[in-house]
Design a protein around this motif. Structure first.
Motif, short mmCIF file in Angstrom:
data_model
loop_
_atom_site.label_atom_id
_atom_site.label_comp_id
_atom_site.label_asym_id
_atom_site.label_seq_id
_atom_site.Cartn_x
_atom_site.Cartn_y
_atom_site.Cartn_z
N LYS A 192 0.75 0.46 6.13
CA LYS A 192 1.43 1.10 5.00
C LYS A 192 2.63 0.24 4.62
O LYS A 192 3.24 -0.41 5.47
N THR B 97 0.85 -1.19 0.00
CA THR B 97 0.00 0.00 0.00
C THR B 97 0.88 1.25 0.00
O THR B 97 1.98 1.24 0.55
N ASN B 98 0.39 2.28 -0.62
CA ASN B 98 1.07 3.57 -0.62
C ASN B 98 0.42 4.45 0.44
O ASN B 98 -0.60 4.10 1.01
N GLY B 99 1.00 5.59 0.67
CA GLY B 99 0.47 6.51 1.66
C GLY B 99 1.37 6.59 2.87
O GLY B 99 2.40 5.92 2.95
N THR B 100 0.96 7.40 3.82
CA THR B 100 1.75 7.57 5.05
C THR B 100 1.05 6.97 6.25
O THR B 100 1.56 7.04 7.37
N TRP B 101 -0.12 6.40 6.05
CA TRP B 101 -0.89 5.82 7.15
C TRP B 101 -1.59 4.56 6.66
O TRP B 101 -1.72 4.32 5.47
N GLU C 191 -5.68 5.17 -0.43
CA GLU C 191 -4.44 5.54 0.22
C GLU C 191 -4.71 6.67 1.22
O GLU C 191 -5.54 7.53 0.96
N ARG C 192 -4.02 6.62 2.35
CA ARG C 192 -4.23 7.64 3.38
C ARG C 192 -2.92 8.36 3.65
O ARG C 192 -1.89 7.72 3.84
N TYR C 193 -3.00 9.67 3.66
CA TYR C 193 -1.83 10.51 3.93
C TYR C 193 -2.15 11.41 5.11
O TYR C 193 -3.18 12.06 5.13
N LEU C 194 -1.27 11.41 6.08
CA LEU C 194 -1.44 12.29 7.25
C LEU C 194 -0.26 13.23 7.38
O LEU C 194 0.81 12.95 7.00
#
Length: 133
Positions: A100, A17-21, A130-133
């Motif tokens: 992630k 998975t991509n993203g930061t969370w 995808e989740r980005y924080l």
């Protein structure tokens, strides 16, 4: 992310998975065939912990699968529902996020005697945001 025609009692589905969370998945399993003499049994879908494979979260479905060929099982971890052919069904367990980076989902089948036994041929599909924080 898809995995087609799984024909063993236990298999693992790896993903990245991509993203930061962590991401929350929607899983769909199409029943492409019923096999062996067992028509009732347990289907377990688990997310493995990346650092400790003995710790994982699982959704478990136990039912008579006789009339379910061609139907879709949907595990929606966002809305916390489990459906078969669009109708909510009984289950037990814990909904999960996908970590992630790399991870794995494991599918296990057990017959009515709780022995590992292949009885459902499944094609699988997973989506997540995808989740980005």
């Amino acid at each position: 992310n898809t995995k087609t025609n799984q024909t063993t009692a236990t298999w693992t589905w790896t993903f990245t998975t991509n993203g930061t969370w962590n991401a929350t998945p929607l899983l769909r399993f199409t029943i492409n065939g019923l096999h062996n003499t067992y028509t009732d049994g347990l289907l377990q879908i688990s997310r493995y912990n990346n650092t400790d494979s003995t710790k994982y979260e699982t959704i478990t479905i136990y039912r008579d699968w006789t009339s379910d060929n061609g139907k879709v099982i949907e595990i929606d971890c966002v809305n916390q529902t489990v459906k078969l052919a669009g109708q909510e069904i009984d289950y037990w367990g814990t909904f999960f996020d996908l970590p992630k980076g790399s991870g794995a989902i494991r599918c296990e089948q057990y017959d009515s005697t709780y022995a590992s036994n292949y009885f459902l041929e499944l094609s699988s599909y997973m989506e997540y945001n995808e989740r980005y924080l």
